[in-house]
Design an enzyme around this catalytic site. Sequence first.
Site, short mmCIF file in Angstrom:
data_model
loop_
_atom_site.label_atom_id
_atom_site.label_comp_id
_atom_site.label_asym_id
_atom_site.label_seq_id
_atom_site.Cartn_x
_atom_site.Cartn_y
_atom_site.Cartn_z
N GLY A 11 0.84 -1.21 0.00
CA GLY A 11 0.00 0.00 0.00
C GLY A 11 0.87 1.25 0.00
N GLU A 103 5.47 -5.03 5.89
CA GLU A 103 5.81 -6.40 6.26
C GLU A 103 5.93 -7.32 5.03
OE1 GLU A 103 2.93 -8.80 7.97
OE2 GLU A 103 4.41 -10.02 9.03
N THR A 127 4.60 2.22 6.45
CA THR A 127 3.19 1.84 6.53
C THR A 127 2.44 2.89 7.34
OG1 THR A 127 1.55 0.38 7.57
CG2 THR A 127 3.77 0.18 8.40
N ASP A 129 -0.05 2.19 8.95
CA ASP A 129 -0.57 1.48 10.13
C ASP A 129 0.40 1.52 11.33
OD1 ASP A 129 -2.68 0.87 8.53
OD2 ASP A 129 -2.41 -1.29 8.54
N MET A 171 -8.28 3.37 9.15
CA MET A 171 -7.51 2.20 8.75
C MET A 171 -6.77 1.61 9.94
SD MET A 171 -6.09 2.65 4.90
CE MET A 171 -7.17 2.29 3.52
N ARG A 268 -24.62 8.00 12.82
CA ARG A 268 -24.15 8.05 11.44
C ARG A 268 -22.74 7.47 11.37
NH1 ARG A 268 -28.79 9.37 10.62
NH2 ARG A 268 -29.53 11.16 9.44
O1 F6P Z 1 -1.51 -1.71 5.31
C1 F6P Z 1 -1.93 -0.44 5.08
C2 F6P Z 1 -3.38 -0.42 4.70
O2 F6P Z 1 -3.68 0.94 4.49
C3 F6P Z 1 -4.33 -1.08 5.72
O3 F6P Z 1 -4.65 -0.26 6.79
C4 F6P Z 1 -5.50 -1.42 4.85
O4 F6P Z 1 -6.22 -2.51 5.34
C5 F6P Z 1 -4.88 -1.76 3.55
O5 F6P Z 1 -3.64 -1.09 3.49
C6 F6P Z 1 -5.74 -1.38 2.36
O6 F6P Z 1 -5.13 -1.81 1.22
P1 F6P Z 1 -5.63 -1.53 -0.27
O7 F6P Z 1 -4.96 -0.29 -0.73
O8 F6P Z 1 -5.16 -2.73 -1.03
O9 F6P Z 1 -7.12 -1.38 -0.24
#
Ligand code: F6P
Length: 344
Positions: A11, A103, A127, A129, A171, A268
């Site tokens: 990502g 990772e 990342t 995350d 996310m 909402r």
């Molecule tokens: O790992 C980073 C991340 O943004 C996650 O939080 C999320 O689940 C995933 O990538 C989303 O990936 P994609 O861009 O393939 O939808």
Amino acid sequence: MNKVGVLTGGGDCPGLNAVIRAVVRRAAQNSVKVVGIKNGWKGLVDLDTADLSVDSVSGILTKGGTILGTSRTNPYKQPEDVKKVIDNYKKLGLDALIAIGGEDTLGVANKLFKENKGIKVVGCPKTIDNDLNATDYTFGFDTAVNIAMEAIDRLHTTAESHHRIMVVEVMGRHAGWIALHSGLATGSDVILIPEVKIDLDEVCDILKKRHARGKGFSIVVVAEGAQFKAGQVVTQEERLDSFGHVRLGGIGEILAQEIEKRTKFETRVTVLGHIQRGGTPTAFDRFLATRFGVKAMDLVLAGKFGYMASLRGTEVTEEPIEKAVGTLKTVDMKLYELAKTFFG
Ligand code: F6P
């Protein structure tokens, strides 16, 4: 050291271009050529590359995304792809490869390095995350948290005007760092993370008590990977990507419906999704990504292969890539307990 390849995989996140620029600038200072590999490992399978120069990376520091493109291609899915990666690395005449990724991307880099087939890798952790081990922070995280913070601040005012509960899905596949930081930074009333199963009774109790003391609105932040006590992660489709991940998303909607049903408070939901990954990086991320890029190139120059750049405290240092792959850095429960002080 004449020629180094650089790729971005997995990502995307704000700060990738800052790393690429730093790698190229440090390389130029040391008369090393840099080849950009397009779209992560896919570019080494397909031999899709572009030479990078000080000129070609000029002006990219502030840009989100990655000028090299990215993919979730895992060459280890097909044995012939691993062979192509090794052959193309040699065909390009690379002396080393800098893999910028999370990772999965670093897992491939580590495997290639360990197999000892002549591929010399250095890693650079990324990342949004922030769940990679062996570094205190990854770039991209600070930007994502700030985007979520701004969105939640905005939801706050409309929640208050309409006396509603606002559920915000952020996310965070396996770790709730974005939810924790953005939730604490905005004074959100409940923060739900993948590390702790959701207890709906407890959530609704907190919200009811808050309303009982005259607060007619509430904000609930939920990480996309959070799960109900009796349940599994909520997914958008069952198909797995080449690293075996499902597409998450939807927990916010289900949570909002349950909260409304149980509390009778109008609720909402807002899903922030990829907005958290787009756009220009914060100053913190530009600074960290630049330091990581320079460090990655310095590791190459020092012949420290199998290592990656890492932030420890305020120092940029190095760690073996293998320490970053395998287990994830999940939220520290002491911090989550601290966050609970502000629930309700
Ligand atoms: O790992 C980073 C991340 O943004 C996650 O939080 C999320 O689940 C995933 O990538 C989303 O990936 P994609 O861009 O393939 O939808």
